[in-house]
Design a protein around this motif. Structure first.
Motif, PDB file in Angstrom:
ATOM      1  N   GLU A 106     -25.406 -37.719  49.485  1.00 30.44           N
ATOM      2  CA  GLU A 106     -26.218 -37.321  50.641  1.00 30.44           C
ATOM      3  C   GLU A 106     -27.603 -37.967  50.570  1.00 30.44           C
ATOM      4  N   TYR A 107     -28.161 -38.011  49.358  1.00 33.05           N
ATOM      5  CA  TYR A 107     -29.489 -38.619  49.217  1.00 33.05           C
ATOM      6  C   TYR A 107     -29.420 -40.118  49.464  1.00 33.05           C
ATOM      7  N   GLN A 108     -28.361 -40.772  49.003  1.00 29.90           N
ATOM      8  CA  GLN A 108     -28.206 -42.209  49.261  1.00 29.90           C
ATOM      9  C   GLN A 108     -28.080 -42.475  50.761  1.00 29.90           C
ATOM     10  N   GLN A 109     -27.343 -41.594  51.448  1.00 25.46           N
ATOM     11  CA  GLN A 109     -27.213 -41.735  52.898  1.00 25.46           C
ATOM     12  C   GLN A 109     -28.567 -41.614  53.580  1.00 25.46           C
ATOM     13  N   PHE A 110     -29.389 -40.684  53.091  1.00 29.59           N
ATOM     14  CA  PHE A 110     -30.748 -40.536  53.627  1.00 29.59           C
ATOM     15  C   PHE A 110     -31.551 -41.819  53.432  1.00 29.59           C
ATOM     16  N   LEU A 111     -31.501 -42.407  52.237  1.00 34.36           N
ATOM     17  CA  LEU A 111     -32.225 -43.649  51.974  1.00 34.36           C
ATOM     18  C   LEU A 111     -31.758 -44.771  52.896  1.00 34.36           C
ATOM     19  N   ASN A 112     -30.448 -44.838  53.111  1.00 33.48           N
ATOM     20  CA  ASN A 112     -29.896 -45.875  53.994  1.00 33.48           C
ATOM     21  C   ASN A 112     -30.405 -45.714  55.427  1.00 33.48           C
ATOM     22  N   GLU A 113     -30.403 -44.486  55.909  1.00 33.81           N
ATOM     23  CA  GLU A 113     -30.823 -44.230  57.290  1.00 33.81           C
ATOM     24  C   GLU A 113     -32.331 -44.362  57.457  1.00 33.81           C
ATOM     25  N   TYR A 114     -33.088 -44.037  56.400  1.00 35.55           N
ATOM     26  CA  TYR A 114     -34.538 -44.198  56.478  1.00 35.55           C
ATOM     27  C   TYR A 114     -34.897 -45.675  56.615  1.00 35.55           C
ATOM     28  N   ALA A 115     -34.252 -46.508  55.829  1.00 36.40           N
ATOM     29  CA  ALA A 115     -34.548 -47.944  55.866  1.00 36.40           C
ATOM     30  C   ALA A 115     -34.074 -48.593  57.155  1.00 36.40           C
ATOM     31  N   ASN A 116     -32.987 -48.077  57.714  1.00 34.74           N
ATOM     32  CA  ASN A 116     -32.410 -48.660  58.929  1.00 34.74           C
ATOM     33  C   ASN A 116     -32.238 -47.581  59.990  1.00 34.74           C
ATOM     34  N   PRO A 117     -33.322 -47.202  60.671  1.00 39.80           N
ATOM     35  CA  PRO A 117     -33.267 -46.112  61.658  1.00 39.80           C
ATOM     36  C   PRO A 117     -32.275 -46.422  62.771  1.00 39.80           C
ATOM     37  N   LEU A 118     -31.589 -45.380  63.201  1.00 39.00           N
ATOM     38  CA  LEU A 118     -30.623 -45.535  64.284  1.00 39.00           C
ATOM     39  C   LEU A 118     -31.352 -45.769  65.601  1.00 39.00           C
ATOM     40  N   SER A 119     -30.731 -46.535  66.491  1.00 37.46           N
ATOM     41  CA  SER A 119     -31.326 -46.814  67.798  1.00 37.46           C
ATOM     42  C   SER A 119     -31.344 -45.545  68.641  1.00 37.46           C
ATOM     43  N   VAL A 120     -32.338 -45.434  69.500  1.00 38.81           N
ATOM     44  CA  VAL A 120     -32.472 -44.274  70.387  1.00 38.81           C
ATOM     45  C   VAL A 120     -32.478 -44.764  71.826  1.00 38.81           C
ATOM     46  N   ASP A 121     -31.610 -44.188  72.644  1.00 38.15           N
ATOM     47  CA  ASP A 121     -31.509 -44.568  74.065  1.00 38.15           C
ATOM     48  C   ASP A 121     -31.322 -46.077  74.229  1.00 38.15           C
ATOM     49  N   GLY A 122     -30.526 -46.652  73.342  1.00 39.02           N
ATOM     50  CA  GLY A 122     -30.230 -48.082  73.449  1.00 39.02           C
ATOM     51  C   GLY A 122     -31.310 -49.002  72.924  1.00 39.02           C
ATOM     52  N   LYS A 123     -32.435 -48.426  72.465  1.00 34.62           N
ATOM     53  CA  LYS A 123     -33.534 -49.244  71.950  1.00 34.62           C
ATOM     54  C   LYS A 123     -33.422 -49.358  70.436  1.00 34.62           C
ATOM     55  N   GLU A 124     -33.348 -50.594  69.963  1.00 29.96           N
ATOM     56  CA  GLU A 124     -33.249 -50.822  68.525  1.00 29.96           C
ATOM     57  C   GLU A 124     -34.561 -50.479  67.831  1.00 29.96           C
ATOM     58  N   LYS A 125     -34.466 -49.761  66.725  1.00 29.71           N
ATOM     59  CA  LYS A 125     -35.657 -49.451  65.939  1.00 29.71           C
ATOM     60  C   LYS A 125     -35.829 -50.499  64.849  1.00 29.71           C
ATOM     61  N   LYS A 126     -37.075 -50.820  64.568  1.00 28.33           N
ATOM     62  CA  LYS A 126     -37.380 -51.838  63.560  1.00 28.33           C
ATOM     63  C   LYS A 126     -37.029 -51.343  62.167  1.00 28.33           C
ATOM     64  N   GLN A 127     -36.389 -52.211  61.393  1.00 28.29           N
ATOM     65  CA  GLN A 127     -36.073 -51.867  60.010  1.00 28.29           C
ATOM     66  C   GLN A 127     -37.360 -51.645  59.216  1.00 28.29           C
TER      67      GLN A 127
END
Length: 397
Positions: free
Chosen positions: A108-129
């Motif tokens: 779970e913590y590794q998943q958090f690190l992965n998502e923190y580094a690569n934020p999911l897009s919101v409303d079709g807008k890509e978030k910067k790594q």
């Protein structure tokens, strides 16, 4: 002592123990067999005998981290460092809300690190790594708290162990500072346009000449400048968030006196005269006695300073660096000139010498290559000198 009870198709284990003469209970259900429940009870009774605090692990991770920060970190940190921890607290609140300390797994913590580094897009807008350094800072703070939780017996395993951070790679170190030639060009370009209308150019020049951080430059007052001794005293910094008052320096070692050249002293003296005249014309007060007070009565922010620097660098044909890169340029230039790393560390206000060595290890390695060459030449010359002396004595016989 443990007791067991079958509820429907599953078993529940209950452990009782005394802590500070108070009887405590820990219960866990959902075991498929009584043997599984007994195994859990035996394992946790052993942990209790070794000093573990099973109930402590049942607190929310958000509560634990906040209490850990307030107890161990906040009292000893400068304001700028506290802000970094408060940022991490916000990240934990968003990602671990409702999660108990003892529930979080390594995956779970590794998943958090992965998502923190690569934020999911919101409303079709890509978030910067996010950058690798940003991921590292968050991970370091969380890992320190979790290791303390293990040390205190609140949890049995460090769920941050053997996890990996990711993120946008940092710029190559050589892209963070100017070489000697470009540093010289930048110095001349900045010196050619010193006035209150272009205040950020003087700020850049001071940083380039002293290695001071932006907040330290912005927080300079006229009583910090000594024309007699050619020095600038760093004893405070500017609050770049509140933008209205001073704050403390990054660490106690950051309070220092920096020697400057007589030419830099002359520039500051002449600028002071211009500032007094201009502020009087504009009817602007300077109650804090600030060196860098603009013609609208404010201290320029780091965004304005960076924009000015980018324009000047483009004009002189140098690579683009940030305002903080002027600090790196200052240190790298001194290393290149053979100045002692220990003096450079004190000049920069680093907390310790190891920080300077770590940050500028790339430059030190390059200089070691040069020094190694000099050493071999010197040793070769020593050998030739000895041989010449022996031959001369043999000839004279």
């Amino acid at each position: 002592m443990a007791s067991f009870q079958k509820r429907g198709k599953t078993w529940t284990a209950k452990i009782s123990y005394y802590k500070d003469d108070v009887r405590e209970f820990v219960t866990k259900g959902g075991f498929r067999t009584k043997k599984e429940a007994q195994y859990w009870a035996n394992e946790n009774e052993l942990d209790i005998s070794n000093g573990s605090n099973l109930k402590g692990g049942k607190q929310l991770f958000t509560d634990y981290f906040l209490n850990w920060y307030e107890t161990y970190k906040k009292p000893i940190l400068a304001k700028s460092s506290r802000l970094r921890y408060q940022y991490t607290i916000g990240i934990i609140m968003n990602n671990f809300a409702g999660k108990r300390l003892d529930e979080i797994t390594r995956s779970e913590y590794q998943q958090f690190l992965n998502e923190y580094a690569n934020p999911l897009s919101v409303d079709g807008k890509e978030k910067k790594q996010r950058s690798l350094s940003s991921s590292e800072k968050v991970n370091v703070q969380i890992r320190a708290s979790v290791r303390d939780a293990v040390e205190d017996g609140l949890i049995k395993r460090d769920f941050t162990a053997h996890t990996k951070i990711s993120g946008r790679p940092e710029k190559p170190k050589e892209m963070k500072y100017l070489d000697a030639g470009d540093a010289d060009k930048l110095t001349r370009a900045l010196e050619s346009d010193i006035n209150i209308a272009h205040l950020t150019k003087l700020m850049a020049l001071v940083s380039l000449q002293t290695g001071a951080r932006f907040s330290e430059v912005a927080g300079l007052t006229w009583d910090c400048f000594s024309e007699k001794f050619n020095t600038l005293r760093i004893n405070k910094a500017w609050d770049t968030l509140g933008k209205k008052d001073f704050t403390d320096t990054k660490n106690p070692q950051s309070k220092r006196v920096i020697k400057i050249t007589p030419h830099m002293s002359e520039i500051l003296r002449n600028y002071h005269k211009l500032q007094l005249i201009k502020l009087e014309e504009l009817e602007i007060d300077n109650p804090l006695n600030l060196i860098f007070l603009s013609q609208i009565g404010k201290v320029p922010d780091d965004t304005a300073a960076n924009q000015t620097l980018h324009r000047v660098l483009k004009k002189i044909g140098a690579k683009d660096i940030t305002f903080h890169g002027l600090r790196h340029t200052h240190a790298s230039y001194l290393i290149y000139k053979g100045v002692s790393i220990y003096y450079i560390s004190e000049r920069l206000g680093h907390a310790n010498y190891s920080t300077t060595i770590r940050v500028y290890s790339h430059m030190i390695r390059e200089m070691e290559k040069v020094e190694a060459g000099k050493t071999l030449v010197a040793l070769s010359e020593m050998g030739r000198s000895v041989n010449k002396l022996v031959n001369k004595r043999a000839k004279n016989g």
